[in-house]
Scaffold this motif. Structure first.
Motif, PDB file in Angstrom:
ATOM      1  N   ASP A  20     -39.305  42.952  -1.938  1.00 52.04           N
ATOM      2  CA  ASP A  20     -40.210  44.100  -2.021  1.00 52.04           C
ATOM      3  C   ASP A  20     -41.509  43.709  -1.338  1.00 52.04           C
ATOM      4  OD1 ASP A  20     -41.705  46.333  -2.639  1.00 52.04           O
ATOM      5  OD2 ASP A  20     -41.307  46.260  -4.797  1.00 52.04           O
ATOM      6  N   SER A  21     -41.874  44.404  -0.290  1.00 58.12           N
ATOM      7  CA  SER A  21     -43.068  44.045   0.473  1.00 58.12           C
ATOM      8  C   SER A  21     -44.345  44.596  -0.151  1.00 58.12           C
ATOM      9  CB  SER A  21     -42.945  44.528   1.923  1.00 58.12           C
ATOM     10  OG  SER A  21     -42.876  45.936   1.955  1.00 58.12           O
ATOM     11  N   THR A  22     -44.220  45.296  -1.270  1.00 57.55           N
ATOM     12  CA  THR A  22     -45.389  45.771  -2.011  1.00 57.55           C
ATOM     13  C   THR A  22     -45.447  45.054  -3.348  1.00 57.55           C
ATOM     14  OG1 THR A  22     -45.259  47.934  -0.961  1.00 57.55           O
ATOM     15  CG2 THR A  22     -46.533  47.791  -3.001  1.00 57.55           C
ATOM     16  N   VAL A  23     -46.534  44.354  -3.567  1.00 58.13           N
ATOM     17  CA  VAL A  23     -46.729  43.626  -4.827  1.00 58.13           C
ATOM     18  C   VAL A  23     -47.676  44.463  -5.677  1.00 58.13           C
ATOM     19  CG1 VAL A  23     -47.498  41.472  -5.886  1.00 58.13           C
ATOM     20  CG2 VAL A  23     -46.397  41.432  -3.629  1.00 58.13           C
ATOM     21  N   ASN A  24     -47.096  45.190  -6.636  1.00 60.55           N
ATOM     22  CA  ASN A  24     -47.909  46.050  -7.493  1.00 60.55           C
ATOM     23  C   ASN A  24     -47.566  45.925  -8.975  1.00 60.55           C
ATOM     24  OD1 ASN A  24     -45.513  47.418  -7.542  1.00 60.55           O
ATOM     25  ND2 ASN A  24     -46.273  49.266  -6.558  1.00 60.55           N
ATOM     26  N   SER A  25     -46.662  44.998  -9.309  1.00 59.00           N
ATOM     27  CA  SER A  25     -46.352  44.741 -10.717  1.00 59.00           C
ATOM     28  C   SER A  25     -45.760  43.340 -10.847  1.00 59.00           C
ATOM     29  CB  SER A  25     -45.370  45.773 -11.269  1.00 59.00           C
ATOM     30  OG  SER A  25     -44.050  45.464 -10.903  1.00 59.00           O
ATOM     31  N   ASN A  26     -45.691  42.871 -12.074  1.00 57.05           N
ATOM     32  CA  ASN A  26     -45.110  41.558 -12.370  1.00 57.05           C
ATOM     33  C   ASN A  26     -43.701  41.690 -12.929  1.00 57.05           C
ATOM     34  OD1 ASN A  26     -47.597  40.420 -11.690  1.00 57.05           O
ATOM     35  ND2 ASN A  26     -48.306  40.411 -13.801  1.00 57.05           N
ATOM     36  N   ASN A  27     -43.079  42.854 -12.792  1.00 58.48           N
ATOM     37  CA  ASN A  27     -41.824  43.137 -13.472  1.00 58.48           C
ATOM     38  C   ASN A  27     -40.570  42.768 -12.697  1.00 58.48           C
ATOM     39  OD1 ASN A  27     -43.292  44.158 -15.617  1.00 58.48           O
ATOM     40  ND2 ASN A  27     -43.309  46.207 -14.770  1.00 58.48           N
ATOM     41  N   SER A  28     -40.695  42.450 -11.416  1.00 56.52           N
ATOM     42  CA  SER A  28     -39.496  42.129 -10.645  1.00 56.52           C
ATOM     43  C   SER A  28     -39.830  41.131  -9.543  1.00 56.52           C
ATOM     44  CB  SER A  28     -38.882  43.397 -10.049  1.00 56.52           C
ATOM     45  OG  SER A  28     -39.801  44.010  -9.169  1.00 56.52           O
ATOM     46  N   ILE A  29     -38.791  40.492  -9.047  1.00 58.87           N
ATOM     47  CA  ILE A  29     -38.958  39.498  -7.995  1.00 58.87           C
ATOM     48  C   ILE A  29     -39.270  40.198  -6.675  1.00 58.87           C
ATOM     49  CG2 ILE A  29     -37.689  37.791  -6.607  1.00 58.87           C
ATOM     50  CD1 ILE A  29     -36.222  37.020  -9.197  1.00 58.87           C
ATOM     51  N   GLN A  30     -40.330  39.729  -6.015  1.00 59.38           N
ATOM     52  CA  GLN A  30     -40.676  40.268  -4.703  1.00 59.38           C
ATOM     53  C   GLN A  30     -40.224  39.337  -3.581  1.00 59.38           C
ATOM     54  OE1 GLN A  30     -43.626  39.972  -6.907  1.00 59.38           O
ATOM     55  NE2 GLN A  30     -43.747  42.089  -7.550  1.00 59.38           N
ATOM     56  N   LEU A  31     -40.064  38.042  -3.873  1.00 60.99           N
ATOM     57  CA  LEU A  31     -39.679  37.069  -2.854  1.00 60.99           C
ATOM     58  C   LEU A  31     -38.570  36.180  -3.402  1.00 60.99           C
ATOM     59  CD1 LEU A  31     -40.177  35.581  -0.127  1.00 60.99           C
ATOM     60  CD2 LEU A  31     -41.850  34.182  -1.348  1.00 60.99           C
ATOM     61  N   LYS A  32     -37.479  36.093  -2.632  1.00 60.32           N
ATOM     62  CA  LYS A  32     -36.394  35.169  -2.966  1.00 60.32           C
ATOM     63  C   LYS A  32     -36.506  33.947  -2.071  1.00 60.32           C
ATOM     64  CE  LYS A  32     -32.794  38.265  -4.680  1.00 60.32           C
ATOM     65  NZ  LYS A  32     -31.380  38.666  -4.524  1.00 60.32           N
ATOM     66  N   VAL A  33     -36.452  32.775  -2.692  1.00 65.42           N
ATOM     67  CA  VAL A  33     -36.426  31.512  -1.960  1.00 65.42           C
ATOM     68  C   VAL A  33     -35.023  30.950  -2.135  1.00 65.42           C
ATOM     69  CG1 VAL A  33     -37.325  29.162  -1.862  1.00 65.42           C
ATOM     70  CG2 VAL A  33     -38.886  31.075  -2.260  1.00 65.42           C
ATOM     71  N   LEU A  34     -34.307  30.780  -1.015  1.00 68.59           N
ATOM     72  CA  LEU A  34     -32.949  30.248  -1.064  1.00 68.59           C
ATOM     73  C   LEU A  34     -33.011  28.765  -0.762  1.00 68.59           C
ATOM     74  CD1 LEU A  34     -31.230  33.130   0.924  1.00 68.59           C
ATOM     75  CD2 LEU A  34     -31.499  32.920  -1.536  1.00 68.59           C
ATOM     76  N   HIS A  35     -32.398  27.970  -1.642  1.00 69.17           N
ATOM     77  CA  HIS A  35     -32.400  26.511  -1.458  1.00 69.17           C
ATOM     78  C   HIS A  35     -31.101  25.912  -1.909  1.00 69.17           C
ATOM     79  CE1 HIS A  35     -33.285  25.188  -5.708  1.00 69.17           C
ATOM     80  NE2 HIS A  35     -33.539  26.472  -5.802  1.00 69.17           N
TER      81      HIS A  35
END
Length: 173
Positions: free
Chosen positions: A158-173
């Motif tokens: 999600d390129s809009t950060v407007n809440s703390n309720n969901s993941i906006q960035l996934k880091v794959l490792h």
């Protein structure tokens, strides 16, 4: 039976109480006024669906050119997600994500990957008590390549950060 007429003083008192109660307002308590954090989830890069959470061992997060650590992230924690602040005084920030962080004679010995983030900044009015909160839009994140990246890929969910309720960035490792 005799009835007495209400006195002018009693009417004035009752009218004052009625008007006083009618003009009361709710307390100005802010419950939804926090500027959101960027929620980062860590996922198994071997999962084709990118849905399997995967812990990062002894993770340390630090802003580039800063000696401090974000207060929202525990230092050297093993976790599958974090929430980090984005500055509301700039439109870019660089974070170091350090896997297997350890301190050897004052030197960081973990695997350091560098994430560059940029965004546009706007404000959203919450309420009179809370005022305005920052909203981060058009988020882009890039990984600086080095010889030993532990991060394999990044996915902006999600390129809009407007809440703390969901993941906006996934880091794959």
């Amino acid at each position: 039976m005799l009835r007495s007429k209400p006195t002018l003083g009693l009417i004035t008192i009752l009218l004052g109480i009625f008007l006083g109660l009618g003009s009361c307002e709710k307390d100005d308590i802010c419950v939804d006024g926090d500027t959101p954090l960027l929620v980062v989830g860590f996922f198994d890069q071997g999962d084709a669906e990118q849905e399997t959470a995967k812990d990062v061992t002894t993770l340390r997060v630090r802003e580039l050119n800063s000696t401090g650590f974000p207060p929202s992230v525990s230092d050297r924690v093993t976790t599958d997600s974090i929430a980090i602040p984005l500055p509301n005084s700039a439109t870019t920030v660089t974070y170091l994500l350090i896997s297997n962080s350890a301190d050897t004679d004052g030197n960081e010995t973990g695997n350091i990957d560098t994430l560059d983030m940029s965004y546009t900044l706007s404000q959203r009015f919450v309420s009179r008590a809370c005022g305005f909160v920052a909203v981060y839009e058009d988020l882009t994140v890039s990984l600086r390549n080095d010889s030993s990246n532990w991060i394999q890929d990044l996915v902006v969910v999600d390129s809009t950060v407007n809440s703390n309720n969901s993941i906006q960035l996934k880091v794959l490792h």
